[in-house]
Design a protein around this motif. Structure first.
Motif, PDB file in Angstrom:
ATOM      1  N   GLY A  14      42.757  55.810  57.730  1.00 51.80           N
ATOM      2  CA  GLY A  14      43.078  54.636  56.939  1.00 51.80           C
ATOM      3  C   GLY A  14      43.369  54.990  55.489  1.00 51.80           C
ATOM      4  N   SER A  15      43.728  53.968  54.723  1.00 48.19           N
ATOM      5  CA  SER A  15      44.064  54.142  53.321  1.00 48.19           C
ATOM      6  C   SER A  15      43.128  53.316  52.449  1.00 48.19           C
ATOM      7  N   ALA A  16      43.125  53.631  51.165  1.00 49.87           N
ATOM      8  CA  ALA A  16      42.336  52.882  50.189  1.00 49.87           C
ATOM      9  C   ALA A  16      43.208  52.551  48.990  1.00 49.87           C
ATOM     10  N   VAL A  17      43.210  51.277  48.618  1.00 47.43           N
ATOM     11  CA  VAL A  17      43.859  50.846  47.377  1.00 47.43           C
ATOM     12  C   VAL A  17      42.739  50.621  46.359  1.00 47.43           C
ATOM     13  N   VAL A  18      42.848  51.298  45.239  1.00 48.31           N
ATOM     14  CA  VAL A  18      41.734  51.415  44.298  1.00 48.31           C
ATOM     15  C   VAL A  18      42.121  50.849  42.941  1.00 48.31           C
ATOM     16  N   VAL A  19      41.171  50.216  42.277  1.00 47.95           N
ATOM     17  CA  VAL A  19      41.381  49.732  40.917  1.00 47.95           C
ATOM     18  C   VAL A  19      40.360  50.397  39.997  1.00 47.95           C
ATOM     19  N   THR A  20      40.795  50.731  38.795  1.00 57.17           N
ATOM     20  CA  THR A  20      39.913  51.361  37.813  1.00 57.17           C
ATOM     21  C   THR A  20      39.506  50.334  36.764  1.00 57.17           C
ATOM     22  N   LEU A  21      38.240  50.360  36.383  1.00 61.92           N
ATOM     23  CA  LEU A  21      37.716  49.411  35.404  1.00 61.92           C
ATOM     24  C   LEU A  21      37.509  50.105  34.063  1.00 61.92           C
ATOM     25  N   GLN A  22      38.129  49.530  33.040  1.00 66.79           N
ATOM     26  CA  GLN A  22      37.933  50.022  31.679  1.00 66.79           C
ATOM     27  C   GLN A  22      37.417  48.924  30.757  1.00 66.79           C
ATOM     28  N   LEU A  23      37.908  47.700  30.926  1.00 67.19           N
ATOM     29  CA  LEU A  23      37.500  46.595  30.071  1.00 67.19           C
ATOM     30  C   LEU A  23      36.294  45.836  30.613  1.00 67.19           C
ATOM     31  N   ALA A  24      36.194  45.722  31.928  1.00 72.18           N
ATOM     32  CA  ALA A  24      35.220  44.821  32.556  1.00 72.18           C
ATOM     33  C   ALA A  24      33.793  45.223  32.235  1.00 72.18           C
ATOM     34  N   ARG A  25      32.946  44.201  32.060  1.00 73.26           N
ATOM     35  CA  ARG A  25      31.540  44.440  31.764  1.00 73.26           C
ATOM     36  C   ARG A  25      30.604  43.529  32.566  1.00 73.26           C
ATOM     37  N   THR A  26      31.122  42.737  33.503  1.00 68.00           N
ATOM     38  CA  THR A  26      30.265  41.867  34.308  1.00 68.00           C
ATOM     39  C   THR A  26      30.589  42.033  35.785  1.00 68.00           C
ATOM     40  N   GLN A 244      47.167  42.563  31.567  1.00 70.19           N
ATOM     41  CA  GLN A 244      48.278  42.401  30.645  1.00 70.19           C
ATOM     42  C   GLN A 244      49.567  42.072  31.401  1.00 70.19           C
ATOM     43  N   ALA A 245      49.814  42.757  32.522  1.00 70.29           N
ATOM     44  CA  ALA A 245      51.022  42.510  33.296  1.00 70.29           C
ATOM     45  C   ALA A 245      51.040  41.099  33.863  1.00 70.29           C
ATOM     46  N   ALA A 246      49.902  40.658  34.418  1.00 73.15           N
ATOM     47  CA  ALA A 246      49.835  39.310  34.990  1.00 73.15           C
ATOM     48  C   ALA A 246      49.976  38.250  33.905  1.00 73.15           C
ATOM     49  N   ALA A 247      49.343  38.478  32.763  1.00 66.97           N
ATOM     50  CA  ALA A 247      49.426  37.516  31.669  1.00 66.97           C
ATOM     51  C   ALA A 247      50.851  37.405  31.142  1.00 66.97           C
TER      52      ALA A 247
END
Length: 256
Positions: A14-26, A244-247
C-alpha cells in the motif's frame, strides 16, 4: 493489539499520503488531517520548535483519530528518538543519513531489545490509557513503529542500496529540496539529475523490500512522476503551504 496498521499496509504494497506539521499546535489538526484522508502526519522538530506539550497533544489526538503520528527530529541522537517514541509517536524521521552505519544506529535507537536499545517507559500513551502488559505493548509497538531515514545528499544516494539493506529501516525518504541543493541545483525540481537520483533510491528500496518515499515536490506532474517510479510514501506538503494555497484559492474564487 492493533494501533494503526500503516506499517502493515505498506508492507503489503500500500501507499501513504503524508502531511508535515510546522504551524499546528493543537490536537484539532490531527483530527482535520485524518478526516481529510491522510495516512500519517509528521511533527517537524527539525525546522520548527514544536513544544513538548503541543507535540504530545497532537500525537494523542492522531492516535485517537486513526492517523499515524511520526516525529521528524533534528539529528540521529538516540535520546530524542527514544523520547519521541515513548511520548506517542509511531515512528521517527531522521535527516542527513548518508551510510549504512548511520542508518544502523537509527534503527537500534528505535527498536526494542534485543534488536535495539529503545527505552521501556513506565506507561505507553499509544494505547489511549487502556491497561496493557509491558510485553503486549512491546509486541504491538514493534509491529507498528516506522523508521524513516531521509536521503538528501549525493553521498546518501550513492549508498542507497546499502542503507536500504539495513534491518529495522522501513522507508528511505528522498528530500528533493535538500538533495537538489546538494547536487548544485537548488530548487530545480525538473532537473534530470534529481530524478536519476530518485530512480536510484526507488530501485534500492525495491531490491531490499523497503518503501521509497519522497517530499519537497509540489507540482502534480512531479507527484505523478514519483508514483511512476514506485514511490509509495508521498509527502503532500506542510500545513502552512496547504493553508496558504487553500486560502488563496478561496479568495480568488470569490473575487471571480
Amino acid at each position: 493489539m492493533a494501533i494503526n496498521g500503516l506499517k502493515a499496509r505498506l508492507a503489503q504494497g500500500g501507499s501513504a499520503v503524508v502531511v508535515t506539521l510546522q504551524l499546528a499546535r493543537t490536537g484539532d489538526v490531527a483530527r482535520i488531517m485524518a478526516q481529510a484522508g491522510y495516512d500519517a502526519l509528521v511533527l517537524d522538530r527539525e525546522h520548527n520548535l514544536i513544544g513538548g506539550d503541543a507535540a504530545s497533544e497532537i500525537m494523542l489526538a492522531a492516535l485517537e483519530s486513526g492517523i499515524a503520528p511520526l516525529m521528524r527530529l533534528p539529528d540521529a541522537q538516540p535520546g530524542p528518538i527514544g523520547q519521541a517514541l515513548s511520548a506517542g509517536a509511531l515512528g521517527v524521521m531522521i535527516p542527513r543519513i548518508e551510510d549504512a552505519a548511520q542508518a544502523g544506529e537509527v534503527a537500534r535507537a528505535a527498536r526494542f531489545a534485543p534488536e535495539g536499545r529503545r527505552p521501556l517507559p513506565p506507561m505507553f500513551p499509544h494505547f489511549r490509557r487502556r491497561p496493557i502488559s509491558q510485553g503486549d505493548a512491546v509486541a504491538a509497538l514493534a509491529a507498528e513503529t516506522l523508521v524513516v531515514v531521509i536521503i538528501e545528499t549525493r553521498l546518501a544516494v550513492e549508498n542507497a542500496a546499502a542503507i536500504a539493506a539495513v534491518p529495522g529501516i522501513d522507508v528511505l525518504f528522498l528530500g528533493a529540496s535538500d538533495l537538489s541543493a546538494d547536487l548544485g541545483r537548488p530548487g530545480m525540481k525538473e532537473d534530470p539529475v534529481l530524478w536519476e537520483a530518485a530512480a536510484r533510491v526507488a530501485t534500492a528500496c525495491r531490491d531490499a523490500g523497503k518503501v521509497p518515499g519522497i517530499g519537497g515536490i509540489t507540482e502534480e506532474a512531479h507527484f505523478a512522476r514519483a508514483k511512476e517510479l514506485g514511490f509509495r510514501w508521498i509527502s503532500a506538503g506542510h500545513d502552512a503551504a496547504l493553508l496558504q494555497a487553500a486560502a488563496a484559492a478561496k479568495v480568488k474564487a470569490i473575487r471571480a
